[in-house]
Scaffold this active site. Structure first.
Site, PDB file in Angstrom:
ATOM      1  N   ASP A  79       0.871  -1.179   0.000  1.00 39.16           N
ATOM      2  CA  ASP A  79       0.000   0.000   0.000  1.00 39.16           C
ATOM      3  C   ASP A  79       0.907   1.228   0.000  1.00 39.16           C
ATOM      4  O   ASP A  79       2.102   1.146   0.303  1.00 39.16           O
ATOM      5  CB  ASP A  79      -0.959  -0.034   1.204  1.00 39.16           C
ATOM      6  N   ASP A 114      -3.866   7.094  -3.686  1.00 44.42           N
ATOM      7  CA  ASP A 114      -5.264   7.519  -3.759  1.00 44.42           C
ATOM      8  C   ASP A 114      -5.664   8.267  -2.488  1.00 44.42           C
ATOM      9  O   ASP A 114      -4.987   8.169  -1.469  1.00 44.42           O
ATOM     10  CB  ASP A 114      -6.173   6.296  -3.934  1.00 44.42           C
ATOM     11  N   ALA A 144     -11.712   3.020   1.045  1.00 43.61           N
ATOM     12  CA  ALA A 144     -12.453   3.808   2.042  1.00 43.61           C
ATOM     13  C   ALA A 144     -13.746   3.146   2.502  1.00 43.61           C
ATOM     14  O   ALA A 144     -14.761   3.805   2.713  1.00 43.61           O
ATOM     15  CB  ALA A 144     -12.725   5.214   1.509  1.00 43.61           C
ATOM     16  N   CYS A 152     -13.714 -22.647  18.475  1.00 43.91           N
ATOM     17  CA  CYS A 152     -13.573 -23.457  17.258  1.00 43.91           C
ATOM     18  C   CYS A 152     -12.692 -24.672  17.526  1.00 43.91           C
ATOM     19  O   CYS A 152     -12.450 -25.031  18.674  1.00 43.91           O
ATOM     20  CB  CYS A 152     -13.080 -22.608  16.084  1.00 43.91           C
ATOM     21  N   CYS A 175      -9.600 -25.125  15.977  1.00 44.25           N
ATOM     22  CA  CYS A 175      -8.236 -24.912  15.491  1.00 44.25           C
ATOM     23  C   CYS A 175      -7.246 -25.403  16.549  1.00 44.25           C
ATOM     24  O   CYS A 175      -7.629 -25.776  17.655  1.00 44.25           O
ATOM     25  CB  CYS A 175      -8.004 -23.436  15.154  1.00 44.25           C
ATOM     26  N   CYS A 232      -7.573 -23.460  19.819  1.00 42.55           N
ATOM     27  CA  CYS A 232      -8.808 -23.736  20.553  1.00 42.55           C
ATOM     28  C   CYS A 232      -8.846 -25.167  21.090  1.00 42.55           C
ATOM     29  O   CYS A 232      -9.520 -25.448  22.084  1.00 42.55           O
ATOM     30  CB  CYS A 232     -10.021 -23.475  19.675  1.00 42.55           C
TER      31      CYS A 232
END
Ligand code: GUN
Ligand code: ZN
Length: 659
Positions: free
Chosen positions: A84, A119, A190, A273, A275, A278
């Site tokens: 960016d 931008d 944005a 969850c 994973c 977890c």
């Protein structure tokens, strides 16, 4: 550099090709902090990452290292990296000390795979003058970036960001002007403030208005979207890339992401969850840990659920069940439900992209499903079909209805002029959720039979089909509505009831295939295709129609999965003769004529013109500018995409007419 593999709604599974490897999309790019990155995101599923070129530029050490050794060494990631430009810092601090030209050249210098121009992210809900002023600069800089890229022979791919705040005409204008440039990717900018404040209705407007004016064959990136609960909706609108600092920002704040929303660690009794994190730790374990270790573990969980969601989304696209997933996900929060409800206002546009048939069935999951493009498409098609004098409306049975409805039908209420029942002069349709009325002859076509709705109806869908029916029956002289339909709808309008042995339905295969042809190819196609000594061959196992001949000559096959007709050489000839130009046609240029004649597939760039009603998986005629039939085949794209794409196949040719 972008290839589309599968589609559903506006969503696509694609491959983005970069110098540092290919990326399967939709993809999530974790945000990597150039100085303080603690997590090896690759280990948790990231194929591509994003980092901030401006932060590197501003830091003398980082800058020197990036110039000397390259960005990939600097952040220790050997896959594709997007950068960016500092626009975000610009939007926060009001200023940055780098020019557009400098930041483009710098991103290329440090070997970013995909760079971004400077931008101006205009916030939502600003006044119009501000949005217009900002947009002018954004557009100038995007143009300048492309020019710099060309003049300096820069190989880096280029982002051109769509801005325009919450002014839909400005979003459209920006997207349309950027499309004229030779940019490689189109992020939508944005939108973070909209997502953070749960303005999903406005998010849908912003994304759809941008999307409608962007090219279809380039990747689109929803900038700053990193919460997995929004991914499915965004992908359905056509977003291919997401980037997220959310995984780490939320982790720093002791918050766990999930597709159902966010969990605060302090409130967790159970890990949410399965994973690695977890499975291994309890909430108490995490709470007792030192801050940094806890943060890294939560970030791992956050990455896990984000990548798992993207896998699920890609699978849903392959199956054709993306909208079912969107509807499920959007029930996580009323504001998301606003998003999916708002999306229904774009079903006209969505219909232009949605494939004609899909592997998985259409599921009605609630009133939001009434706004789906499949419903619009069927109802519109139905209005084009020729009508008989009278209409019989029946209640739903098991599907396909036509298989289970026959013979005497029971008690009816009469609407309109009373006259003797005459089957030859009567249309038979089933009234059901969500499609409204379904003619018995065509009910096996996708998605009319390949659909399911709850047996217990809701008020919205009952009203929806009642309204459709009320409008539709206007053009018939006599309408016979089955008593069960009256009872189900709870309407007392029709008070004259009759029970007649005369009113019966007799299946007729020839009528059926003609109706399917008319519905599929246009009115008149049935008569033109099925003349002569028509023989209908059925599957011994299923009893379904498989092949249709005139004498010994094959005209069409019927596809078992969705009951659409697949043309043979003779079928294509008959259709071509019967339907006026440009109906069902794809017109190719002179150069590609010999290839089409030989039966080679048609590439988009050779298509001069095509019927705007062509959708993915349609059977189409391939002709030259003089409308001579060259070949026929199956469309891999919809009309808008055929017109828009400059690379790749458009039509998978079945056969050419080479003499
Ligand atoms: N990151 C989040 N939003 C934006 C945006 O609008 N522009 C750029 N360049 N980066 C962003
Ligand atoms: Zn987990």
């Amino acid at each position: 550099m972008f290839e589309i593999k599968a589609k559903d709604m506006r969503g696509r599974v694609g491959v983005l090709k970069t110098k540092h490897g290919n990326v399967k999309t939709p993809a999530l790019m974790p945000v990597i902090h150039p100085r303080k990155q603690a997590i090896d995101v690759k280990k948790y599923g990231a194929d591509i990452v994003i980092t901030n070129a401006y932060l590197i530029y501003k830091d003398d050490d980082l800058k020197q290292k990036a110039i000397d050794e390259g960005l990939h060494k600097l952040i220790n990631f050997d896959g594709p990296i997007m950068t960016d430009s500092g626009s975000f810092q610009l939007s926060v601090y009001g200023d940055v000390d780098i020019t557009n030209e400098e930041v483009i050249k710098f991103q290329d210098l440090i070997k970013s795979d995909i760079g971004t121009s400077l931008d101006i992210p205009t916030a939502p809900f600003v006044d119009r003058q501000k949005a217009e002023e900002d947009l002018k600069i954004t557009l100038e800089r995007a143009k300048e970036a492309v020019k710099i890229k060309k003049e300096n022979d820069i190989g880096m791919l280029l982002n051109s960001v769509v801005q325009g705040s919450t002014f839909m005409d400005l979003r459209q204008k920006c997207a349309a002007e950027l499309s004229q440039l030779d940019a490689d990717l189109y992020p939508i900018g944005a939108v973070v403030p909209l997502m953070e404040s749960y303005h999903y209705k406005e998010l849908v407007d912003v994304v759809m208005n941008s999307m409608m004016c962007l090219p279809d064959n380039t990747p689109r990136h929803l900038m700053g979207a990193g919460h997995p609960m929004i991914f499915a909706l965004a992908v359905a609108m056509g977003c291919d890339l997401f980037d997220s600092a959310a995984y780490i920002l939320y982790a720093e704040d002791d918050r766990l992401l999930s597709t159902r929303g966010t969990f605060k660690l302090e409130n967790l009794q159970e890990m949410p969850c399965s994973c690695e994190v977890c499975s291994k730790y309890t909430p108490d374990d995490l709470r007792a840990m030192p801050k940094e270790k806890r943060r890294d573990l939560i970030a791992q969980h956050n990455l896990h659920v984000s990548f798992a969601e993207l896998r699920l989304i890609r699978q849903a696209i392959y199956e054709g069940s993306l909208m079912e997933l969107v509807e499920e996900r959007c029930r996580a929060h009323p504001a998301l439900l606003d998003g999916v409800r708002q999306l229904a206002n774009y079903s006209e546009d969505m219909e232009k992209y949605d494939p004609r048939s899909k592997k998985s069935a259409f599921f009605y999951t609630g009133p939001e499903s009434l706004g789906r493009s499949e419903v619009l498409r069927h109802q519109r098609k139905l209005l084009e079909m020729p009508k008989k004098r009278d209409l019989v409306i029946l209640p739903p049975s098991r599907k396909p209805y036509s298989k289970f409805i026959s013979g005497h039908l029971g008690e009816f209420y009469i609407y309109g002029a009373e006259q003797e029942f005459d089957m030859e002069n009567t249309d038979f349709m089933v009234l059901d959720v969500p499609f409204g009325l379904i003619p018995l002859e065509i009910d096996e076509l996708y998605p009319l039979s390949q659909s399911a709705a709850p047996r217990i109806r809701d008020v919205d869908s009952t009203e929806f089909i009642t309204n459709f029916m009320s409008d539709f029956i206007e053009n018939y002289e006599q309408v016979l509505i089955h008593s069960k339909v009256i009872k189900d709808l709870d309407i007392g309008l029709y008070n004259k009831s009759i029970e007649s042995d005369e009113i019966k339905y007799v299946r007729d295969d020839l009528k059926k295939i003609k109706a399917i042809a008319d519905y599929q190819f246009g009115v008149g196609a049935g008569e033109a295709l099925f003349k002569g000594n028509i023989k209908i061959e059925k599957s011994k196992k299923t009893g379904k129609i498989r092949h249709i001949y005139d004498g010994k000559v094959l005209i069409v096959n019927m596809r078992a999965s969705d009951s659409y007709l697949v043309l043979s050489k003779e079928g294509a000839r008959r259709l071509h003769k019967a339907l006026p130009y440009p109906k069902n046609r794809v017109v190719v240029n002179e150069d590609s004529e010999p290839f089409a004649l030989e039966g080679k597939s048609v590439f988009s760039k050779f298509v001069i013109e095509c019927d705007e009603n062509i959708r993915t998986r349609d059977e189409v005629l391939i002709v030259n500018e003089a409308d001579e039939l060259l070949a026929y085949g199956k469309s891999l794209l919809s009309a808008v995409e055929i017109n828009n794409f400059q690379t790749g196949q458009a039509i998978k040719t079945r056969k050419g007419f080479k003499k």
